[in-house]
Design an enzyme around this catalytic site. Structure first.
Site, PDB file in Angstrom:
ATOM      1  N   HIS A  77       0.810  -1.215   0.000  1.00 20.64           N
ATOM      2  CA  HIS A  77       0.000   0.000   0.000  1.00 20.64           C
ATOM      3  C   HIS A  77       0.844   1.264   0.000  1.00 20.64           C
ATOM      4  O   HIS A  77       1.893   1.345   0.654  1.00 20.64           O
ATOM      5  CB  HIS A  77      -1.040   0.025   1.122  1.00 20.64           C
ATOM      6  CG  HIS A  77      -0.516   0.062   2.515  1.00 20.64           C
ATOM      7  ND1 HIS A  77      -0.174   1.237   3.147  1.00 20.64           N
ATOM      8  CD2 HIS A  77      -0.288  -0.921   3.418  1.00 20.64           C
ATOM      9  CE1 HIS A  77       0.222   0.960   4.388  1.00 20.64           C
ATOM     10  NE2 HIS A  77       0.177  -0.331   4.581  1.00 20.64           N
TER      11      HIS A  77
ATOM     12  N   ASP B 102       6.105   0.733   6.540  1.00 21.02           N
ATOM     13  CA  ASP B 102       4.663   0.518   6.400  1.00 21.02           C
ATOM     14  C   ASP B 102       4.073   1.615   5.532  1.00 21.02           C
ATOM     15  O   ASP B 102       3.562   2.594   6.047  1.00 21.02           O
ATOM     16  CB  ASP B 102       4.030   0.477   7.791  1.00 21.02           C
ATOM     17  CG  ASP B 102       2.575   0.036   7.773  1.00 21.02           C
ATOM     18  OD1 ASP B 102       2.097  -0.429   6.720  1.00 21.02           O
ATOM     19  OD2 ASP B 102       1.916   0.164   8.815  1.00 21.02           O
TER      20      ASP B 102
ATOM     21  N   GLU C 176      -5.059   1.971   2.622  1.00 22.13           N
ATOM     22  CA  GLU C 176      -5.113   0.706   3.362  1.00 22.13           C
ATOM     23  C   GLU C 176      -5.274   0.964   4.853  1.00 22.13           C
ATOM     24  O   GLU C 176      -6.111   0.364   5.521  1.00 22.13           O
ATOM     25  CB  GLU C 176      -3.844  -0.121   3.099  1.00 22.13           C
ATOM     26  CG  GLU C 176      -3.886  -1.540   3.680  1.00 22.13           C
ATOM     27  CD  GLU C 176      -3.536  -1.649   5.161  1.00 22.13           C
ATOM     28  OE1 GLU C 176      -3.968  -2.608   5.813  1.00 22.13           O
ATOM     29  OE2 GLU C 176      -2.830  -0.742   5.677  1.00 22.13           O
ATOM     30  N   GLU C 177      -4.440   1.880   5.375  1.00 24.61           N
ATOM     31  CA  GLU C 177      -4.377   2.076   6.831  1.00 24.61           C
ATOM     32  C   GLU C 177      -5.725   2.450   7.430  1.00 24.61           C
ATOM     33  O   GLU C 177      -6.013   2.139   8.574  1.00 24.61           O
ATOM     34  CB  GLU C 177      -3.365   3.178   7.176  1.00 24.61           C
ATOM     35  CG  GLU C 177      -1.912   2.815   6.893  1.00 24.61           C
ATOM     36  CD  GLU C 177      -1.395   1.690   7.768  1.00 24.61           C
ATOM     37  OE1 GLU C 177      -2.153   1.164   8.592  1.00 24.61           O
ATOM     38  OE2 GLU C 177      -0.228   1.323   7.593  1.00 24.61           O
TER      39      GLU C 177
ATOM     40  N   ASP D 230       3.029  -6.439   3.187  1.00 26.73           N
ATOM     41  CA  ASP D 230       2.647  -5.342   4.082  1.00 26.73           C
ATOM     42  C   ASP D 230       3.025  -5.678   5.515  1.00 26.73           C
ATOM     43  O   ASP D 230       2.216  -5.630   6.428  1.00 26.73           O
ATOM     44  CB  ASP D 230       1.135  -5.069   3.960  1.00 26.73           C
ATOM     45  CG  ASP D 230       0.698  -3.867   4.799  1.00 26.73           C
ATOM     46  OD1 ASP D 230       1.568  -3.086   5.230  1.00 26.73           O
ATOM     47  OD2 ASP D 230      -0.520  -3.710   5.015  1.00 26.73           O
TER      48      ASP D 230
ATOM     49  N   HIS E 155       3.415   2.356  12.610  1.00 28.88           N
ATOM     50  CA  HIS E 155       2.437   3.365  13.031  1.00 28.88           C
ATOM     51  C   HIS E 155       3.001   4.386  14.020  1.00 28.88           C
ATOM     52  O   HIS E 155       2.231   5.069  14.688  1.00 28.88           O
ATOM     53  CB  HIS E 155       1.187   2.707  13.640  1.00 28.88           C
ATOM     54  CG  HIS E 155       0.401   1.878  12.682  1.00 28.88           C
ATOM     55  ND1 HIS E 155      -0.872   1.423  12.951  1.00 28.88           N
ATOM     56  CD2 HIS E 155       0.692   1.416  11.436  1.00 28.88           C
ATOM     57  CE1 HIS E 155      -1.316   0.707  11.929  1.00 28.88           C
ATOM     58  NE2 HIS E 155      -0.386   0.685  10.994  1.00 28.88           N
TER      59      HIS E 155
END
Lengths: 468, 468
Positions: free
Chosen positions: B282, B294, B328-329, B354, B425
């Protein structure tokens, strides 16, 4: 292959007995069983961790001259009394205080990105709405120092000056010049502001703050440290060769003279003429974190070791004075105030712990000729903890510095600096960073040192150092 | 000692020849020299790192639905064209967008301390001046879930639910429930707000954000994740047994429907009837960092591997379609839009990357019976990279999920999760986290997988899964 390298290889290739031909070292003094017993018991110490946990949990950050540092002094005095120390007292003084404001930065061109940074102590302020200017990228402090006068007019200087880890911490002084004097140098060359790569050895998104200073006549400019990944990002952008501009918002301010203070506690000795053994660390911390390694650990290690002597059932010859100094981070005000008040008292030895809580790997001592044997006994007492006897001077540290400068003997128990600058002065300086077993090794080393030094029968008078 | 344990111990105690009595495994297929050559050349790949470096330097954070994600799409299309891919295109869709505001918190009693935290996606807002309330400490999600209805009225819930690292990442799902549904549960019990311990495995002063969701009829409350050291601090304060109060300022907001999109590129195959091999990662990231692991790494690994097939001089049988998914997130909008547009096309296999850029340690495949031999050839091709053949299902991932749900075969190349949640994150998800050699091992694994799968002579039709 050089001849020297060849010789080294050949030497290694010699059969083992060749080593036996070296002169045998002097026979070291036997370890004192009483010292060894105190040292080894300290490997189970919980007092130091309890102090670090308590100070970081119940007080937290304690920037010098703020009400948080005042709360820390009250906490400290209560704790030192509860531990059974004698003559617990607070000695206050006044000092100028700088406080952090808003701090934000972003690259506005060529690639808009937000940055993470922290103002340096004594930084000037931008307008409240910020300032936007072109960035001039200097990979090293030397590049900045060699930039022509006036060449930075209206611009934001960036200085890299990357730091590598060293066990003795010496890379901090070398890389740190970008922080200590870089802002003043940039200001003199006309810069509107300066951002530096953090003087640290980690790669986390956490900036390392710390003091900078502007000499008389140089108006402070906004000055901040970027986290290492943010600094690398700017260097990667610079490698694309396009002009970089940055928007910077920093609103710190000077709030004038405020109260700070030292907290003092003692283990009284039996011989008032033998001189005080001065030990301690600093109670204040930077404002970004709870100051677990810098320097809750230092005050904890030294107090825990002194308490072991206090509780040993045998009064030491010399008074052990534990000082939890105030206002170290922002200019060493506590250390100077101590010397102003107590400099005329007889001190035998001074030693401070202000390098975190990693294991002690080395000790160094500067003692008068009359007490050279003390160092040999220390070597015997500390070797089982994996501590080598370094040949340099002892008596390092900004809090004991003014006392050392009066000619007092000094001993250093050096923690490893290989990870200290991963955390020091960052938001990451929290309890997690303290390893209980390494903390205990520190307490054991300090306990052994105190047991040897406080009871040493030798006279420990003044010393002469080249550098003071 | 249980009987089973005893039997295991006895088995280990048997002399070596006993092992020879086990049934010999089937003879694995010989490695295809052409596949091996492609794989081993990929161990020198620079394309993937170049993509990660470029995307993180020239775009940075790219929160779904923002202009930063739009810039990322333009960057991506230009890069994929420059790499020589065919049919490069952007497919847009609209989706609701939540954006972060101010976020601050402090413990106001019993020990005033500032905290570090980040709002969770979909968090509600406090009043602009903040809210101050008593904190109710739940060490686990289970404790929160079992609290009586109404018991949190007007209070701030704290939930610990600490996460331990696992190689397969399974602890994320287990600990993550505190984030995924904890806020909704707390809201239903009357809480004014919720703070959780970050769902992460590091001990840095950096919070882990991520989405939460509130079902229809449950009004979103302010919800944030504390860094792990801050969470531990609250638990240490709670251990003192005195009431804790917190001031919380969170001002995120929903900004309505905005444009997001997928970026698509192809290596055209020679046999349109053999089905597409869908791969990708992503493009969007969380807003706190540059999203290096990420998921710049995922888009980079899959594109770099596809480019190796593109440049191999031999057209693959199946079209390889690389999709850099949007959004995506924040809820998998890109994956669903892809299936909405392309679900009717024949897909042979889907696979996504991912899970960062640590080395691939395992592959798993779910293939139709007609193509079981493909997995054996994959095992032979991947084993030299230190990759084991797992026995679970293949086809995991939120972007390929909707495609997999239509019955498409799936293959997973699983990166180690032992460090992924140290960074994911958080503000620390920057280029520093990517190890070039581990990234190359990923590219080699994906290259080998594509070489085997895209050219497999077998029919690769639909599969039936229990869970879909």
């Amino acid at each position: 292959m050089t001849n020297r390298f060849l010789a080294a290889v050949l030497a290694l290739a010699l059969p083992f007995p060749a080593f036996a031909q070296r002169a045998e070292p002097p026979v070291p003094p036997a370890a004192d069983p009483a010292v060894a017993a105190l040292r080894d018991a300290a490997l189970k110490d919980d007092v130091a961790y309890d102090i670090v946990e308590g100070l970081t949990t119940e007080v937290g950050q304690r920037l010098a001259g703020t009400e948080a540092e005042a709360r820390a002094r009250q906490w400290a005095a209560a704790k030192l009394n509860a531990l059974g120390f004698k003559n617990v007292r607070i000695e206050t003084y006044r000092m100028p205080v700088w406080v952090r404001g808003e701090e934000r930065a972003e690259i506005t061109a060529p690639f808009p990105q937000k940055l993470t940074l922290a103002a340096l102590g004594n930084s000037g302020a931008t307008p409240a709405a910020g300032l936007t200017a072109e960035v001039v990228v200097f990979k090293t402090y030397s590049d900045l120092a060699n930039a022509p006068d006036g060449s930075l007019k209206g611009k934001i200087a960036y200085v890299g000056n990357a730091m590598a880890p060293t066990q003795d911490g010496s890379s901090y002084g070398q890389a740190g010049v970008a922080r200590f004097v870089g802002p003043a140098v940039a200001a003199r060359k006309g810069a509107a502001a300066i951002v530096i790569r953090s003087i640290g050895t980690d790669t986390h998104r956490l900036p390392h703050t710390g003091m900078t200073s502007f000499p008389e006549g140089v108006k402070p400019i906004p000055a901040a440290a970027l986290s290492v990944p943010d600094a690398k990002l700017i260097e990667a952008m610079a490698a694309r060769g396009r002009p970089i501009s940055m928007k910077l918002v920093l609103t710190p301010r000077q709030i004038g003279e405020q109260e700070s203070g030292n907290v003092i506690a003692e283990v009284p000795g039996s011989d008032p003429d033998a001189g005080v053994v001065l030990i301690g660390g600093h109670l204040d911390s930077w404002d970004l974190a709870t100051g677990a390694i810098d320097d809750a650990s230092g005050v904890a290690i030294t107090a825990a070791a002194a308490k072991r002597i206090l509780d040993s059932g045998r009064q030491p010859r010399r008074t052990i004075r534990v000082v939890w100094f105030g206002a170290e981070e922002v200019g060493g005000y506590g250390g100077r105030d101590y010397t102003r008040r107590h400099g005329a008292e007889r001190h035998a030895v001074a030693a401070e712990s202000d390098f975190g809580a990693d294991r002690v790997w080395r000790f160094q001592a500067t003692l008068p000729d009359s007490a050279k044997a003390v160092a040999d006994r220390l070597a015997s007492a500390l070797a089982p903890l994996g501590i080598v006897h370094g040949k340099g001077d002892g008596g390092d540290g900004s809090d004991i510095g003014p006392t050392i400068a009066t000619g007092v003997a000094g001993i250093d128990l050096n923690q490893s600096g290989l990870h200290y600058f991963d955390t020091h002065h960052t938001p990451d300086d929290t309890l997690d960073r303290v390893d209980r077993e390494e903390l205990r090794q520190n307490v054991a080393a300090w306990t052994a040192m105190l047991a040897v030094v406080a009871d040493a029968p030798e006279e420990i008078g003044p010393v002469q150092r080249k550098s003071h």
